[in-house]
Design an enzyme around this catalytic site. Structure first.
Site, mmCIF file in Angstrom:
data_model
loop_
_atom_site.group_PDB
_atom_site.id
_atom_site.type_symbol
_atom_site.label_atom_id
_atom_site.label_comp_id
_atom_site.label_asym_id
_atom_site.label_seq_id
_atom_site.Cartn_x
_atom_site.Cartn_y
_atom_site.Cartn_z
ATOM 1 N N LYS A 178 1.625 12.256 -1.567
ATOM 2 C CA LYS A 178 0.340 12.826 -1.999
ATOM 3 C C LYS A 178 -0.791 12.432 -0.949
ATOM 4 O O LYS A 178 -1.497 11.640 -0.798
ATOM 5 C CB LYS A 178 -0.356 12.663 -3.339
ATOM 6 C CG LYS A 178 -1.253 13.491 -3.695
ATOM 7 C CD LYS A 178 -2.165 12.905 -4.609
ATOM 8 C CE LYS A 178 -3.496 12.146 -4.098
ATOM 9 N NZ LYS A 178 -4.311 12.968 -3.413
ATOM 10 N N GLU A 254 -2.587 -1.125 -0.188
ATOM 11 C CA GLU A 254 -3.144 -1.509 1.141
ATOM 12 C C GLU A 254 -4.563 -0.985 0.767
ATOM 13 O O GLU A 254 -4.768 0.097 0.918
ATOM 14 C CB GLU A 254 -2.439 -0.876 2.338
ATOM 15 C CG GLU A 254 -0.969 -1.192 2.291
ATOM 16 C CD GLU A 254 -0.759 -2.481 2.940
ATOM 17 O OE1 GLU A 254 -1.785 -3.399 3.491
ATOM 18 O OE2 GLU A 254 0.450 -2.972 2.887
ATOM 19 N N CYS A 287 -9.942 0.681 8.234
ATOM 20 C CA CYS A 287 -9.824 -0.424 7.250
ATOM 21 C C CYS A 287 -10.052 -1.995 7.898
ATOM 22 O O CYS A 287 -10.476 -2.780 7.438
ATOM 23 C CB CYS A 287 -8.446 -0.502 6.501
ATOM 24 S SG CYS A 287 -7.110 -0.157 7.589
ATOM 25 N N GLU A 385 -17.791 -2.900 2.322
ATOM 26 C CA GLU A 385 -17.256 -1.950 3.397
ATOM 27 C C GLU A 385 -17.993 -0.784 3.468
ATOM 28 O O GLU A 385 -18.272 0.010 2.358
ATOM 29 C CB GLU A 385 -15.693 -1.582 2.740
ATOM 30 C CG GLU A 385 -15.116 -1.076 3.875
ATOM 31 C CD GLU A 385 -13.562 -0.542 3.272
ATOM 32 O OE1 GLU A 385 -13.383 -0.105 2.217
ATOM 33 O OE2 GLU A 385 -12.668 -0.737 3.971
#
Ligand code: NAD
Length: 481
Positions: A178, A254, A287, A385
Site C-alpha cells: 500500500k 522504519e 528520513c 523532524e
C-alpha cells in the site's frame, strides 16, 4: 492510469472510485488513481493468503530467483517511465533520479535474486546432550513469515516499494503493498510491471491505492496478515504497532529521524559546503538527512560562513530542470507544517538564509532553503523532524559534548562525522546511538548493508542479510541421535 494489482488482475476499485493525483511542482492534477475500499483490501489479503498457503511459492527458491531476475530486467526496461512518474507525482528533481531515487537502486533486485537461492535456510547443530539429557540432532529451519503488508511513504516511494516487495518475495512471502496516497502511481506502475513482465504468480504481489491513509489500518488489523513492514512517521509507526498488538502481528518499522552531522575541529570546512547543502536535496524530504549540523565553537564562525554561502547558492526550481536539486515539497498541508516549524525557529534561533516561500516558481508547493544558526540543542527545530529544506546549526565545546548533543534525541536513525583523522571520527561514530553513520563522506546505503533506526526511529532492519531475515520465521527440529 494503471490499475491496482489484485490476485493477478490489473483493475480499479470494486466501487469504481478514483482520486486525483497532483503534481506538487504545479499543483495541477496529472491523472487519477484507483481509490480502494475495504472490500478491495479484503480481496488483496485473501489472494496473498491463498498464494502463500496453497502454492509452492514459499518453498521454490529457484523459481523466486528467476522471477526476481525478470523483475530486475523489467524495471530497467521501464526505467524512463518510472523516472517520469517520480518527477511528476513525487516532485523528485530529475537530477536526483539518476542516483539513489531510481537508477542506482535497481540493482538491489539482483541482490535479492541471489539471496533467494543462496541464503542458508537450514543449519545443523551437532548432536549432543540437550537440556533434557537426550542426545539429539537439531536442524534450524528458516521459513518465510507468510503474508506481508508493506506500507510506504511518499518521500522515497519507488525505492521503498522495490526494497520491501523484492526482499519479501525473495524470502518466499506474499505481499500486499500500500503506497502513500500522494504517490499512487509509484505503486500501480510497479504492480503493472510485475503483472505484465514477470512470471510472479497471481496473488503473490498485490498493490492497493487509496486516498484515505487509514485504509492501511485494515491491513494492520487483519488476522490473515503475518507481518507489517512499514516506513513512515514515528507517530503512525506507534499506531501501527498498537494495532498489530491485537494479533501479535510482527512489525518492522522504519521511522523518522533528526540526524546529526558532527564536524570535528580538524575538519576541512570549505570542502564540506556541498555536504551541508545536501540536506536540501528533494526539498529536505529524507528520513536520514543530517538536519542538525554540530560545529566546534573554536571554528564556529568559519563553519557557519561555509554553510551560509552554500545555502545562498541554492534555489528552488522545476524538478524537470536537470540543474535543480531543490524541488517542491509534496503537498500544501506539508508546506504549511514546514512553514509553521520555521516560524517556531525564528523565535528560538538566528535565521541566516530563507525562511519562507520563494517568489519563483510562482505555482507549486515550494519552501526556501532555510538556515538557522545558534540553535539550542533542545529547541523545537533541533528536536522535531521538519521534513523540509531546513538546517539547524548547533555549536559545541568538545568531542564529548558533540556526542552528548547528537545522542540527545528521541530519534536514532543516522549520523555523519567529519575529521582529518579517520580513527578519531570512527571512535566518535561508535559512540553514536544511531542505526547508520557516514564517516568522512562514506555511504552506507547499499542492498547488502542493514539500514534502520535506534530508539523511536524504528524496529528491525531493511536491506542486507538482517533485512532479509525480518521476513523469516525460525523453526528448530530435533531428532534423537
Ligand atoms: P506517514 O507516516 O504519514 O505515512 C506513511 C504510510 O502510512 C502511508 O502509506 C500512509 O498512507 C500510511 N498510514 C497513515 N496512517 C496509517 C494508519 N493509521 N495505519 C496504517 N497506515 C497508515 O509518513 P509520510 O508522511 O508518508 O512519510 C514521511 C515520514 O516517513 C517521515 O517521518 C520520514 O522520516 C519517514 N521515513 C522514514 C524512512 C526510514 O527508512 N526510516 C524512510 C522514508 C521516510
Amino acid at each position: 492510469m494503471a490499475g491496482m494489482l489484485i490476485d493477478g488482475a490489473l483493475r480499479g476499485g470494486l466501487k469504481g472510485r478514483t482520486y486525483p493525483n497532483v503534481n506538487p511542482a504545479t499543483a495541477q492534477c496529472i491523472g487519477e488513481a484507483p481509490d480502494a475500499d475495504r472490500t478491495d483490501v479484503d480481496e488483496a489479503i485473501g489472494a496473498a493468503r491463498r498464494s502463500f498457503d496453497e502454492s509452492s511459492w514459499s518453498r521454490d527458491h529457484h523459481f523466486r530467483a528467476h522471477c526476481l531476475r525478470q523483475l530486475h530486467e523489467a524495471l530497467c526496461t521501464e526505467q524512463e517511465l518510472l523516472r517520469d512518474v517520480l518527477v511528476r507525482e513525487a516532485g523528485v528533481p530529475i537530477a536526483l533520479t539518476h542516483s539513489i531515487w531510481l537508477d542506482t537502486i535497481l540493482d538491489s533486485v539482483s541482490y535479492w535474486a541471489e539471496l533467494a537461492t543462496n541464503y542458508p535456510y537450514e543449519t545443523q547443530i551437532a548432536a549432543r546432550d540437550t537440556l533434557a539429557a537426550v542426545t539429539s540432532h537439531r536442524t534450524v529451519v528458516r521459513e518465510p513469515v507468510g503474508v506481508v503488508a508493506a506500507i510506504t511513504p511518499w518521500n522515497y516511494p519507488l525505492p521503498l516499494n522495490i526494497f520491501k516487495v523484492a526482499a519479501a518475495v525473495a524470502a518466499g512471502c506474499t505481499v500486499v503493498l500500500k503506497p502513500a496516497p500522494d504517490t499512487p502511481w509509484c505503486g500501480t506502475e510497479f504492480g503493472r510491471i510485475i503483472a505484465e513482465r514477470t512470471d510472479i504468480p497471481p496473488g503473490v504481489v498485490n498493490v492497493i491505492t487509496a486516498a484515505d491513509p487509514l485504509i492501511g489500518e485494515a491491513l494492520v488489523k487483519d488476522p490473515r496478515v503475518d507481518m507489517i513492514t512499514f516506513t513512515g512517521s514515528t507517530a503512525v509507526g506507534k499506531r501501527i504497532m498498537a494495532g498489530a498488538a491485537d494479533h501479535l502481528t510482527r512489525v518492522c518499522l522504519e521511522l523518522g529521524g533528526k540526524s546529526a552531522n558532527i564536524v570535528l575541529d580538524d575538519a576541512d570546512l570549505p570542502a564540506l559546503a556541498a555536504d551541508f547543502a545536501g540536506v536540501c536535496a528533494h526539498a529536505g524530504q529524507g528520513c536520514a538527512l543530517t538536519t542538525r549540523l554540530l560545529l566546534p565553537r573554536r571554528r564556529y564562525d568559519e563553519g557557519v560562513a561555509v554553510a551560509r554561502a552554500a545555502f545562498e547558492q541554492l534555489s528552488c526550481g522545476d524538478p524537470t530542470d536537470p540543474a535543480v536539486v531543490v524541488g517542491p515539497v509534496i503537498n500544501a498541508r506539508q508546506r504549511e507544517r514546514i512553514l509553521a516549524m520555521i516560524e517556531a525557529g525564528k523565535r528560538e534561533a538566528r535565521l541566516l538564509v530563507g525562511g519562507g516561500v520563494p517568489d519563483s516558481p510562482a505555482v507549486g508547493y515550494y519552501v526556501e532553503p532555510t538556515l538557522f544558526c545558534d540553535v539550542d540543542p533542545n529547541a523545537v527545530i533541533a528536536q522535531e523532524e521538519i521534513f523540509g529544506p531546513v538546517l539547524s546549526v548547533i555549536p559545541y565545546e568538545d568531542d564529548d559534548e558533540a556526542v552528548r548533543i547528537a545522542n540527545s534525541s528521541i530519534y536514532g536513525l543516522s549520523a555523519a562525522v567529519h575529521s582529518a583523522d579517520a580513527e578519531r571520527a570512527m571512535s566518535i561514530a561508535r559512540r553514536l546511538r544511531t542505526g547508520t553513520v557516514g564517516v568522512n563522506g562514506g555511504v552506507w546505503l547499499a542492498a547488502d548493508t542493514p539500514f534502520g533506526g535506534y530508539k523511536q526511529s524504528g524496529l528491525g532492519r531493511e536491506l542486507g542479510h538482517d533485512g532479509f531475515a525480518e521476513f523469516l520465521e525460525t523453526k528448530s527440529i530435533a531428532l534423537p541421535a
